[in-house]
Motif scaffolding. Structure first.
Motif, mmCIF file in Angstrom:
data_model
loop_
_atom_site.group_PDB
_atom_site.id
_atom_site.type_symbol
_atom_site.label_atom_id
_atom_site.label_comp_id
_atom_site.label_asym_id
_atom_site.label_seq_id
_atom_site.Cartn_x
_atom_site.Cartn_y
_atom_site.Cartn_z
ATOM 1 N N LEU A 78 0.844 -1.190 0.000
ATOM 2 C CA LEU A 78 0.000 0.000 0.000
ATOM 3 C C LEU A 78 0.882 1.244 0.000
ATOM 4 O O LEU A 78 1.756 1.393 0.857
ATOM 5 N N HIS A 79 0.650 2.134 -0.950
ATOM 6 C CA HIS A 79 1.388 3.397 -1.020
ATOM 7 C C HIS A 79 0.620 4.444 -0.209
ATOM 8 O O HIS A 79 -0.538 4.737 -0.496
ATOM 9 N N THR A 80 1.283 4.996 0.787
ATOM 10 C CA THR A 80 0.629 5.914 1.721
ATOM 11 C C THR A 80 0.885 7.381 1.394
ATOM 12 O O THR A 80 0.492 8.247 2.166
ATOM 13 N N SER A 81 1.548 7.650 0.278
ATOM 14 C CA SER A 81 1.823 9.031 -0.102
ATOM 15 C C SER A 81 1.654 9.184 -1.603
ATOM 16 O O SER A 81 2.013 8.291 -2.374
ATOM 17 N N GLU A 82 1.103 10.336 -2.016
ATOM 18 C CA GLU A 82 0.947 10.622 -3.430
ATOM 19 C C GLU A 82 2.210 11.260 -4.014
ATOM 20 O O GLU A 82 2.319 11.421 -5.225
ATOM 21 N N ILE A 83 3.145 11.621 -3.136
ATOM 22 C CA ILE A 83 4.351 12.335 -3.573
ATOM 23 C C ILE A 83 5.581 11.439 -3.500
ATOM 24 O O ILE A 83 6.370 11.367 -4.447
ATOM 25 N N HIS A 84 5.748 10.730 -2.363
ATOM 26 C CA HIS A 84 6.939 9.917 -2.145
ATOM 27 C C HIS A 84 6.651 8.470 -2.527
ATOM 28 O O HIS A 84 5.819 7.808 -1.900
ATOM 29 N N GLU A 85 7.322 7.998 -3.560
ATOM 30 C CA GLU A 85 7.066 6.657 -4.079
ATOM 31 C C GLU A 85 7.488 5.571 -3.095
ATOM 32 O O GLU A 85 6.910 4.491 -3.059
ATOM 33 N N GLY A 86 8.496 5.858 -2.264
ATOM 34 C CA GLY A 86 9.004 4.847 -1.350
ATOM 35 C C GLY A 86 8.279 4.771 -0.021
ATOM 36 O O GLY A 86 8.629 3.946 0.824
ATOM 37 N N GLN A 87 7.287 5.612 0.195
ATOM 38 C CA GLN A 87 6.539 5.589 1.458
ATOM 39 C C GLN A 87 5.434 4.542 1.337
ATOM 40 O O GLN A 87 4.398 4.788 0.736
ATOM 41 N N ILE A 88 5.665 3.372 1.916
ATOM 42 C CA ILE A 88 4.782 2.230 1.703
ATOM 43 C C ILE A 88 4.412 1.583 3.032
ATOM 44 O O ILE A 88 5.006 1.869 4.075
ATOM 45 N N TYR A 89 3.411 0.722 2.948
ATOM 46 C CA TYR A 89 2.980 -0.079 4.095
ATOM 47 C C TYR A 89 2.641 -1.469 3.582
ATOM 48 O O TYR A 89 1.880 -1.624 2.615
ATOM 49 N N ILE A 90 3.231 -2.487 4.201
ATOM 50 C CA ILE A 90 3.000 -3.873 3.803
ATOM 51 C C ILE A 90 2.323 -4.593 4.972
ATOM 52 O O ILE A 90 2.991 -4.936 5.957
ATOM 53 N N PRO A 91 1.021 -4.805 4.909
ATOM 54 C CA PRO A 91 0.302 -5.388 6.054
ATOM 55 C C PRO A 91 0.857 -6.725 6.516
ATOM 56 O O PRO A 91 1.006 -6.953 7.718
ATOM 57 N N ARG A 92 1.174 -7.630 5.591
ATOM 58 C CA ARG A 92 1.633 -8.960 5.994
ATOM 59 C C ARG A 92 3.023 -8.896 6.629
ATOM 60 O O ARG A 92 3.309 -9.649 7.570
ATOM 61 N N ALA A 93 3.881 -8.003 6.142
ATOM 62 C CA ALA A 93 5.195 -7.843 6.768
ATOM 63 C C ALA A 93 5.045 -7.277 8.174
ATOM 64 O O ALA A 93 5.750 -7.684 9.108
#
Length: 258
Positions: A78-93
Motif C-alpha cells: 500500500l502506497h501511503t503518499s501521493e508524492i513519495h514513491e518509497g513511502q509504503i505499508y505492507i500489512p503482511r510484513a
C-alpha cells in the motif's frame, strides 16, 4: 556528534565497572543519580520506539525489493503518499514482525536472555555487509581485487572475530537469528526454484514475437476498442496471456460467424 557521544557513553560505563564491579548489573542506569533515573528511562523508551520505527521501515523496503527481484512471493503493498514513491505499508510484513516480536518475548522473557541472539544478529550483519562492500568496490567501483580486499579485509577480520565469539552462545539464544535466517533462505530458494520451473513450463507454450507478428500480418485478429497491455519478462517471446487472449478471440469470432 553521535560518535563522540557513544564513545563517552561506553567509556563511562567501563570506568564505572572498573570502579565498582557490582555496577555490571546495569552500568548505563547506574551512571545517573537516583533523581534522574525516571527521566532517563523515559528517554530510553522514546529512543527504543524511534529505533523500532527504523526497523519496520527497513523491513518494508527490504521486503519490497525482494519481491521486485523475484526472491519471495508477491505481497500487497500500500502506497501511503501521493508524492513519495518509497513511502509504503505492507500489512503482511507488519503482521510477521508483530508475531516475531511476541514469539521472542515469549521465548526469552528478558532482555538479558536476548543478548546472545542480538549479538549474533548484529555481528552476522556486519560480516555480510563487509563481504557485500568488497563486491561493490570490486565489481561496481572497478577496483582491483587486491585493492578492494586490502580495504575491506581488516574490517571483515574484526567482524568475523566478533561473530566467532558470539557463535559460542548458540545454546544460550544465538540459535534464534540463525534459525530465522535459515528459514528465510529456505523460502527464497524454494520460491526461486518453483518460479524457474513454472517459467520453463510456460516457455514451452510461448511463441517468438517475430513469428507471432508475421502470423498476425497474414491473418489479422478481430480488433476491439481499447488498449490492452501484456507484461512479460522476455521481450523476445510473446507472453502466454496474449496468446490465450488471441486464441479466445478467434474462437469467439468463429462461433459468432457460424
Amino acid at each position: 556528534m553521535v560518535f563522540p557521544a557513544l564513545v563517552l557513553n561506553y567509556f563511562a560505563q567501563g570506568a564505572l565497572i572498573l570502579a565498582d564491579p557490582a555496577a555490571i548489573e546495569s552500568p548505563f542506569y547506574r551512571m545517573f543519580p537516583p533523581i534522574m533515573l525516571v527521566p532517563v528511562v523515559v528517554l530510553a523508551t522514546v529512543a527504543t520506539v524511534i529505533a523500532s520505527q527504523a526497523v519496520i521501515t527497513g523491513a518494508y523496503s527490504v521486503t519490497r525489493q525482494a519481491i521486485q527481484l523475484g526472491f519471495i512471493p508477491r505481497l500487497a503493498i500500500l502506497h501511503t503518499s501521493e508524492i513519495h514513491e518509497g513511502q509504503i505499508y505492507i500489512p503482511r510484513a507488519n503482521t510477521a514482525l508483530l508475531l516475531g516480536v511476541l514469539l521472542l518475548v515469549a521465548i526469552f522473557r528478558t532482555s538479558n536472555a536476548l543478548a546472545s541472539a542480538y549479538g549474533v544478529a548484529v555481528t552476522t550483519t556486519m560480516v555480510v555487509d563487509g563481504l557485500l562492500g568488497f563486491i561493490v568496490i570490486w565489481k561496481f567501483w572497478e577496483w582491483r581485487p587486491w585493492a578492494a580486499a586490502a580495504m575491506m579485509m581488516p574490517l571483515i577480520f574484526v567482524d568475523t572475530t566478533f561473530l566467532s565469539s558470539n557463535l559460542l552462545k548458540i545454546v544460550d539464544g544465538a540459535w534464534a537469528p540463525l534459525a530465522l535466517g535459515a528459514a528465510i533462505v529456505l523460502l527464497v530458494l524454494t520460491w526461486r526454484r518453483g518460479t524457474m520451473l513454472l517459467l520453463l513450463k510456460t516457455r514451452q507454450n510461448e511463441v517468438p514475437l517475430d513469428t507471432l507478428v508475421a502470423r498476425l500480418e497474414k491473418k489479422p485478429p478481430h480488433i476491439v476498442a481499447g488498449t490492452a497491455v501484456f507484461l512479460t519478462s522476455d521481450p523476445s517471446s510473446a507472453p502466454t496471456a496474449l496468446l490465450h487472449n488471441l486464441s479466445t478471440t478467434r474462437s469467439c469470432t468463429s462461433t459468432m460467424s457460424s
